[in-house]
Scaffold this motif. Structure first.
Motif, short mmCIF file in Angstrom:
data_model
loop_
_atom_site.label_atom_id
_atom_site.label_comp_id
_atom_site.label_asym_id
_atom_site.label_seq_id
_atom_site.Cartn_x
_atom_site.Cartn_y
_atom_site.Cartn_z
N ALA A 239 37.90 -18.37 65.88
CA ALA A 239 38.30 -18.06 64.56
C ALA A 239 37.80 -16.68 63.68
N ASN A 240 38.74 -16.16 62.97
CA ASN A 240 38.46 -14.95 62.55
C ASN A 240 37.19 -14.65 61.79
N ARG A 241 36.71 -15.75 60.98
CA ARG A 241 35.50 -15.75 60.31
C ARG A 241 34.32 -15.79 61.36
N ALA A 242 34.46 -16.40 62.42
CA ALA A 242 33.16 -16.53 63.29
C ALA A 242 33.23 -15.06 64.20
N LEU A 243 34.21 -14.87 64.53
CA LEU A 243 34.69 -13.38 65.23
C LEU A 243 34.13 -12.19 64.45
N HIS A 244 34.41 -12.17 63.33
CA HIS A 244 34.03 -11.19 62.51
C HIS A 244 32.34 -10.98 62.33
N THR A 245 31.88 -12.26 62.01
CA THR A 245 30.50 -12.60 61.94
C THR A 245 29.80 -11.83 63.10
N ALA A 246 30.39 -12.29 64.29
CA ALA A 246 29.83 -11.81 65.73
C ALA A 246 29.93 -10.42 65.91
N VAL A 247 31.01 -9.74 65.44
CA VAL A 247 31.09 -8.26 65.66
C VAL A 247 30.19 -7.53 64.86
N ILE A 248 29.84 -8.01 63.59
CA ILE A 248 28.84 -7.47 62.72
C ILE A 248 27.17 -7.35 63.40
N PHE A 249 27.13 -8.77 64.05
CA PHE A 249 25.93 -8.74 64.96
C PHE A 249 25.80 -7.96 66.12
N CYS A 250 27.03 -7.75 66.69
CA CYS A 250 26.99 -7.15 67.93
C CYS A 250 26.70 -5.39 67.29
N GLU A 251 27.24 -4.99 66.58
CA GLU A 251 27.20 -3.66 65.80
C GLU A 251 25.72 -3.51 65.67
N ASN A 252 25.03 -4.41 65.04
CA ASN A 252 23.57 -4.22 64.63
C ASN A 252 22.47 -4.47 65.68
N PHE A 253 22.90 -4.97 66.61
CA PHE A 253 22.25 -5.39 67.91
C PHE A 253 22.44 -4.25 69.01
N GLU A 254 23.55 -3.66 68.55
CA GLU A 254 23.95 -2.48 69.67
C GLU A 254 24.35 -3.09 70.88
N PRO B 122 27.47 -4.47 73.19
CA PRO B 122 28.85 -3.47 73.48
C PRO B 122 30.03 -4.56 73.06
N LEU B 123 30.88 -4.27 72.23
CA LEU B 123 31.71 -5.25 71.80
C LEU B 123 32.86 -5.54 73.05
N SER B 124 33.01 -4.80 74.03
CA SER B 124 33.64 -5.02 75.31
C SER B 124 33.15 -6.33 75.94
N ASN B 125 31.67 -6.63 75.93
CA ASN B 125 31.04 -7.75 76.37
C ASN B 125 31.26 -8.93 75.67
N LEU B 126 31.59 -9.14 74.41
CA LEU B 126 31.55 -10.29 73.39
C LEU B 126 32.61 -11.11 74.03
N LYS B 127 31.74 -12.34 74.33
CA LYS B 127 33.04 -13.31 74.91
C LYS B 127 33.46 -14.31 73.86
N ILE B 128 34.75 -14.55 73.99
CA ILE B 128 35.41 -15.25 72.75
C ILE B 128 36.21 -16.36 73.40
N ARG B 129 35.62 -17.58 72.76
CA ARG B 129 36.15 -18.88 73.23
C ARG B 129 36.83 -19.71 72.31
N ARG B 130 38.03 -20.07 72.36
CA ARG B 130 38.80 -20.90 71.66
C ARG B 130 38.32 -22.21 71.42
N GLN B 131 37.58 -22.74 72.30
CA GLN B 131 37.05 -23.98 72.29
C GLN B 131 35.81 -24.26 71.65
N LEU B 132 35.18 -23.21 70.96
CA LEU B 132 34.16 -23.12 70.13
C LEU B 132 34.69 -23.18 68.71
N TYR B 133 36.10 -23.18 68.41
CA TYR B 133 36.60 -23.40 67.14
C TYR B 133 36.71 -24.98 67.10
#
Length: 162
Positions: free
Chosen positions: A56-71, A73-84
């Motif tokens: 979901a866009n809202r969860a994914l955007h939240t995750a991207v911000i956390f990735c940024e502040n934790f340094e 890598p966005l390329s390692n972020l795992k996205i799971r549709r089933q978590l929606y």
């Protein structure tokens, strides 16, 4: 020992008509809260081994911000549709399927599933996890698939940091 951090997505917007629920964006307040909470959390805990988000866009955007502040890598972020999902069923399945090479994980998901999960698996009863709330649970088990009741080690909510 395994440590799980669960983040409810930040505050999303309902102002767009005709948009599917999965596509709802964050509000400005949600973006600010995600930056606030990711900075708070990054000072309290070591960077989790894996970051995983609902599609979901809202969860994914939240995750991207956390990735940024934790340094992380966005390329390692795992996205799971089933978590929606708004039940804890897929959240439980996702956590129990985590690779045992990960000692810690952070998962970005949704309201009802998170509330049910943290009350079922954590040691501290929580009436409600607010938007961008973070709950940390530590498990004694060596394997994610075997997790049972853990110890709630962290509850951080935006209102406590404003």
């Amino acid at each position: 020992m395994k440590t799980l951090y669960i983040v409810r997505h930040a505050k999303s917007s309902w102002e767009y008509e005709g948009i599917e629920d999965i596509d709802r964006p964050l509000k400005k307040r949600g973006i600010k809260d995600a930056h606030l909470m990711s900075k708070v959390l990054s000072k309290l805990v070591s960077r989790p081994d894996v970051f995983m988000s609902s599609s979901a866009n809202r969860a994914l955007h939240t995750a991207v911000i956390f990735c940024e502040n934790f340094e992380y890598p966005l390329s390692n972020l795992k996205i799971r549709r089933q978590l929606y999902s708004f039940s804890d069923g897929y959240l439980v399945k996702t956590v129990k399927a985590l690779d045992d090479g990960f000692s810690s994980a952070i998962i970005f998901s949704h309201d009802h599933g998170i509330n049910t999960f943290v009350n079922k698996f954590g040691s501290k009863p929580l009436a409600h996890v607010p938007t961008c709330g973070v709950v940390g649970i530590q498990f004694e088990e060596k394997h994610w698939k075997n997790i049972k009741k853990g110890k709630t080690i962290l509850t951080e909510f935006p209102k406590n940091h404003k």
